[in-house]
Design an enzyme around this catalytic site. Sequence first.
Site, PDB file in Angstrom:
ATOM      1  N   GLU A  92      45.911  17.784 100.739  1.00 13.14           N
ATOM      2  CA  GLU A  92      45.772  16.735  99.385  1.00 13.14           C
ATOM      3  C   GLU A  92      45.943  15.367  99.901  1.00 13.14           C
ATOM      4  O   GLU A  92      46.647  15.014 100.834  1.00 13.14           O
ATOM      5  CB  GLU A  92      46.922  17.009  98.389  1.00 13.14           C
ATOM      6  CG  GLU A  92      47.045  18.443  97.911  1.00 13.14           C
ATOM      7  CD  GLU A  92      45.874  18.732  96.925  1.00 13.14           C
ATOM      8  OE1 GLU A  92      45.347  17.711  96.281  1.00 13.14           O
ATOM      9  OE2 GLU A  92      45.662  20.012  96.568  1.00 13.14           O
ATOM     10  N   ASP A 111      36.221  31.439  84.913  1.00 16.70           N
ATOM     11  CA  ASP A 111      37.183  30.628  84.754  1.00 16.70           C
ATOM     12  C   ASP A 111      37.019  29.240  84.892  1.00 16.70           C
ATOM     13  O   ASP A 111      37.310  28.308  84.317  1.00 16.70           O
ATOM     14  CB  ASP A 111      38.275  31.166  85.509  1.00 16.70           C
ATOM     15  CG  ASP A 111      39.505  30.385  84.963  1.00 16.70           C
ATOM     16  OD1 ASP A 111      40.063  30.094  83.995  1.00 16.70           O
ATOM     17  OD2 ASP A 111      40.324  29.971  86.277  1.00 16.70           O
TER      18      ASP A 111
END
Length: 189
Positions: free
Chosen positions: A104, A129
């Site tokens: 990240e 999804d």
Amino acid sequence: PATLRLPQGTGRAGVATKAACSPINTTPAPKGRDDCVQHLSSTAEAVSKESGIPASFMLGQAGHETGWGRSEIRNKDGSTSFNLFGIKAGKGWTGKVAEVTTTEYINGVPRKVVAKFRAYDSYEDSFRDYARLITDNPRYEKAQATARTGSAVAYAAELQKAGYATDPEYARKLSGAIQSALRAQKAQA
């Protein structure tokens, strides 16, 4: 926007019981761009018809997020989570979860962190999804609007602006992957 729902169950042949759904794809995706695009194209096309998100955009994003099948998110037992889009399991997610170490960007600096990602029963569930996330979440309203224009660059830029990923180069990388998926689709046609 149309509401997309995950299939409720499958019949003996692995076909969703809802008539509008295509066959459930649970065969592991091959590695490499051309094979991944070929393997996932029919699922992407079916979800594209329902969501309005071009199949090449979804295929490119799936390719980018998984390294064209080389680095899929895995469950603890090593099986695939079928998560093609790197969608995290936030507090509202009640389904299965795969917990993995990922990179990240925090204040522009790459950091390794452990994160929980959504896990699915098939690649079709992952596509559906993802499409539901993009079409139903107001955060991605501008991305959805740009998907209709057919501009991979604009779509990728809007996803980055909406915070889809923390990588500051995400839009550039994603638009390149989408263009690559589009070339692979054309070559297979």
